[in-house]
Design an enzyme around this catalytic site. Structure first.
Site, short mmCIF file in Angstrom:
data_model
loop_
_atom_site.label_atom_id
_atom_site.label_comp_id
_atom_site.label_asym_id
_atom_site.label_seq_id
_atom_site.Cartn_x
_atom_site.Cartn_y
_atom_site.Cartn_z
N ARG A 163 0.82 -1.22 0.00
CA ARG A 163 0.00 0.00 0.00
C ARG A 163 0.85 1.27 0.00
O ARG A 163 0.46 2.27 0.60
CB ARG A 163 -0.94 0.04 1.21
CG ARG A 163 -2.00 -1.03 1.21
CD ARG A 163 -3.17 -0.60 0.35
NE ARG A 163 -4.23 -1.58 0.42
CZ ARG A 163 -5.28 -1.48 1.23
NH1 ARG A 163 -5.40 -0.45 2.02
NH2 ARG A 163 -6.19 -2.41 1.21
N ARG B 157 -3.18 6.84 1.11
CA ARG B 157 -3.61 8.05 1.80
C ARG B 157 -2.62 8.67 2.77
O ARG B 157 -2.82 9.78 3.23
CB ARG B 157 -4.93 7.77 2.55
CG ARG B 157 -6.10 7.67 1.59
CD ARG B 157 -7.29 7.06 2.28
NE ARG B 157 -6.96 5.70 2.69
CZ ARG B 157 -7.76 4.92 3.39
NH1 ARG B 157 -8.92 5.35 3.79
NH2 ARG B 157 -7.40 3.70 3.70
N ARG C 85 -6.83 12.29 -4.85
CA ARG C 85 -8.02 11.51 -4.48
C ARG C 85 -9.22 12.41 -4.17
O ARG C 85 -10.37 12.01 -4.37
CB ARG C 85 -7.66 10.64 -3.27
CG ARG C 85 -8.75 9.82 -2.66
CD ARG C 85 -9.08 8.58 -3.46
NE ARG C 85 -10.05 7.76 -2.74
CZ ARG C 85 -11.36 7.97 -2.75
NH1 ARG C 85 -11.85 8.93 -3.48
NH2 ARG C 85 -12.17 7.19 -2.06
N ASP D 83 -6.97 -2.31 -7.22
CA ASP D 83 -7.49 -2.95 -6.01
C ASP D 83 -7.81 -4.40 -6.33
O ASP D 83 -8.10 -4.73 -7.48
CB ASP D 83 -8.75 -2.23 -5.51
CG ASP D 83 -9.02 -2.58 -4.05
OD1 ASP D 83 -8.42 -1.94 -3.18
OD2 ASP D 83 -9.80 -3.51 -3.80
N TYR E 283 -15.11 -11.25 0.30
CA TYR E 283 -15.75 -9.95 0.04
C TYR E 283 -17.07 -10.13 -0.72
O TYR E 283 -18.04 -9.41 -0.50
CB TYR E 283 -14.81 -9.03 -0.74
CG TYR E 283 -13.76 -8.39 0.14
CD1 TYR E 283 -14.06 -7.25 0.88
CD2 TYR E 283 -12.49 -8.93 0.27
CE1 TYR E 283 -13.12 -6.66 1.71
CE2 TYR E 283 -11.54 -8.35 1.11
CZ TYR E 283 -11.86 -7.22 1.82
OH TYR E 283 -10.93 -6.65 2.65
C1 LIG Z 1 -7.88 -6.71 1.12
C2 LIG Z 1 -7.37 -5.79 0.03
C3 LIG Z 1 -8.11 -4.76 -0.62
N1 LIG Z 1 -7.26 -4.18 -1.55
C4 LIG Z 1 -6.04 -4.77 -1.51
C5 LIG Z 1 -6.09 -5.81 -0.55
C6 LIG Z 1 -4.97 -6.78 -0.27
C7 LIG Z 1 -3.95 -6.17 0.61
C8 LIG Z 1 -4.37 -6.07 2.03
O1 LIG Z 1 -4.62 -7.11 2.65
O2 LIG Z 1 -4.45 -4.93 2.51
C9 LIG Z 1 -4.87 -4.49 -2.34
C10 LIG Z 1 -4.56 -3.10 -2.70
N2 LIG Z 1 -5.33 -1.99 -2.57
C11 LIG Z 1 -4.65 -0.90 -3.04
C12 LIG Z 1 -3.42 -1.34 -3.58
C13 LIG Z 1 -2.53 -0.41 -4.36
C14 LIG Z 1 -1.16 -0.62 -4.56
C15 LIG Z 1 -0.28 -0.37 -3.36
O3 LIG Z 1 0.15 0.78 -3.17
O4 LIG Z 1 0.01 -1.32 -2.63
C16 LIG Z 1 -3.33 -2.72 -3.33
C17 LIG Z 1 -2.20 -3.69 -3.62
C18 LIG Z 1 -5.11 0.50 -3.05
C19 LIG Z 1 -6.15 0.93 -2.10
N3 LIG Z 1 -7.28 0.25 -1.74
C20 LIG Z 1 -8.02 1.01 -0.89
C21 LIG Z 1 -7.38 2.26 -0.70
C22 LIG Z 1 -7.92 3.43 0.11
C23 LIG Z 1 -9.19 3.87 -0.48
C24 LIG Z 1 -9.39 5.34 -0.65
O5 LIG Z 1 -8.52 6.06 -1.15
O6 LIG Z 1 -10.50 5.77 -0.32
C25 LIG Z 1 -6.20 2.22 -1.45
C26 LIG Z 1 -5.19 3.30 -1.62
C27 LIG Z 1 -9.32 0.61 -0.29
C28 LIG Z 1 -9.50 -0.77 0.14
N4 LIG Z 1 -9.40 -1.87 -0.65
C29 LIG Z 1 -9.60 -3.00 0.12
C30 LIG Z 1 -9.88 -2.60 1.43
C31 LIG Z 1 -10.16 -3.52 2.59
C32 LIG Z 1 -9.85 -1.21 1.44
C33 LIG Z 1 -10.25 -0.31 2.59
C34 LIG Z 1 -9.20 -0.23 3.59
C35 LIG Z 1 -8.51 1.06 3.45
O7 LIG Z 1 -9.22 2.06 3.31
O8 LIG Z 1 -7.28 1.08 3.52
C36 LIG Z 1 -9.52 -4.37 -0.39
#
Ligand SMILES: Cc1c2[nH]c(c1CCC(=O)O)Cc1[nH]c(c(CCC(=O)O)c1C)Cc1[nH]c(c(CCC(=O)O)c1C)Cc1[nH]c(c(C)c1CCC(=O)O)C2
Length: 352
Positions: free
Chosen positions: A29, A33, A42, A78, A156
């Site tokens: 990640r 943010r 964003r 994502d 999910y």
């Molecule tokens: C379970 C999972 C998801 N997404 C992802 C996973 C597997 C990794 C892990 O276990 O954390 C993978 C993911 N999601 C995102 C990336 C981008 C690449 C990186 O920088 O790693 C990657 C590799 C961007 C994201 N995916 C998300 C954001 C934040 C959303 C936003 O900007 O509003 C980002 C930057 C949202 C997201 N997406 C997901 C969740 C549970 C959430 C909400 C949690 C949170 O807010 O951090 C599903």
């Protein structure tokens, strides 16, 4: 496809078990943010619009690589784009996270999912973003592609979003074992096509996220996660070869699956990602030297005073050693981390 020559190949060397002059590090990640430049962009765009617009996805992917001396870039997307491509609605709600308003409720719902036939067409924007990122990176660092693993995606799709217990999805495993396998197989086929597409578009390493492994335990994992994880590495590697491309390393990150490390080490991946709940020396003793380990600093260590953070990073590196090791956190970085502390972590690893 022809791309600029790679200048920093530490990540790929470490993944293949070759010697490195310094330990490679990237952060799960890393685009997100905690970076003001991400929050700025964003604030103007919806989350999935960023994912679907290659120029924006690439800009966000490059932000951390511009700011820090990272050894890899990961494409911004994502894991939930797969359920979207199968016809499900996924929304990203502020301060809630992902929501799937029409989850799978009964086995009859499975037939409502779109077939995998045109997964590559529907997710073509990811391929475009990957190719564009390779050009814009100009060989600075390698580009990582990724996908969710079937069990995590199924979770999910049934829960309709994140869940603390995954009890609805786990109920399926006990109540509807055959339908569960049908969903997992369908997802596996989609993930295989999706990852091969990413490799063809220019991804140089592929990571599979089984983020919900901790909820399964050894027996359910053996039946409902491991076979699909194995199938993915074997079919993706064969598929890449069939397309005439060179082999690329693959990483499996099964969060909370310390009960299955031996199985994961033998599941056809070059790298096994570790969360912070296992000691590096224990993981190495279980796994041996045939695969590279990635991880596993507690993401919350980034909250520690800077001297303590440095010490924690040094201790981690001392325990993993310099060979067959890629430094990372044990899970994704949290949105309230100070970017300065990320820089301290990266520099400490590089100086070790
Ligand atoms: C379970 C999972 C998801 N997404 C992802 C996973 C597997 C990794 C892990 O276990 O954390 C993978 C993911 N999601 C995102 C990336 C981008 C690449 C990186 O920088 O790693 C990657 C590799 C961007 C994201 N995916 C998300 C954001 C934040 C959303 C936003 O900007 O509003 C980002 C930057 C949202 C997201 N997406 C997901 C969740 C549970 C959430 C909400 C949690 C949170 O807010 O951090 C599903």
């Amino acid at each position: 496809m022809k791309f600029p020559v790679l200048k920093n190949d530490r990540l790929l060397r470490a993944a293949r078990g070759e010697e490195v002059d310094r330990i490679p590090i990237w952060i799960m990640r890393q685009a997100g943010r905690y970076l003001p430049e991400f929050r700025e962009l964003r604030s103007k765009h919806d989350f999935f619009s960023i994912c679907q617009t290659p120029e924006l996805a690439v800009e966000v992917s490059l932000q951390p690589v511009r700011r820090f001396d990272l050894d890899a870039c990961i494409i911004f997307s994502d894991i939930l784009v797969i359920p979207q491509a199968l016809g499900m609605t996924v929304e990203m709600r502020p301060s809630i996270g992902p929501v799937l308003p029409n989850p799978i409720v009964s086995p009859d719902d499975i037939s409502k999912l779109d077939s995998r036939a045109d997964i590559c067409k529907k997710l073509g924007y990811v391929a475009e973003a990957i190719t564009l990122a390779r050009h814009k990176l100009d060989g600075k660092v390698p580009l990582i592609g990724f996908s969710g693993a079937p069990w995590t995606l199924m979770g999910y799709m049934i829960e309709g979003g994140g869940s603390k217990t995954l009890s609805k999805a786990k109920a399926w495993l006990y109540e509807n074992p055959e339908s569960s396998k049908q969903i997992l197989k369908l997802l596996t086929d989609a993930v295989v096509d999706y990852l091969i597409m990413q490799a063809c578009a220019g991804a140089q390493l592929l990571q599979v996220f089984e983020s919900s492994a901790e909820h399964l335990g050894p027996e359910l994992f053996k039946t409902y996660a491991l076979p699909y994880i194995r199938d993915i590495s074997s079919r993706v590697k064969t598929g890449i070869k069939t397309k005439g491309l060179d082999d690329i390393p693959m990483t499996i990150f099964a969060k909370g699956a310390h009960y299955a490390l031996k199985e994961l080490a033998g599941s056809g991946y070059d790298v096994v990602g570790l969360d912070w709940t296992i000691r590096p020396e224990d993981a190495r003793a279980i796994i041996g030297n045939s695969v590279t380990l990635q991880g596993n600093l507690d993401p919350c260590a980034l909250y520690a005073p800077q001297n303590e953070l440095k010490q924690l990073a040094k201790d981690m590196v001392n325990k993993f050693g310099k060979i067959r090791y890629i430094a990372n956190l044990g899970h994704g970085i949290y949105p309230d981390m100070k970017p300065e502390n990320v820089e301290i972590l990266i520099n400490t690893i590089h100086e070790s």
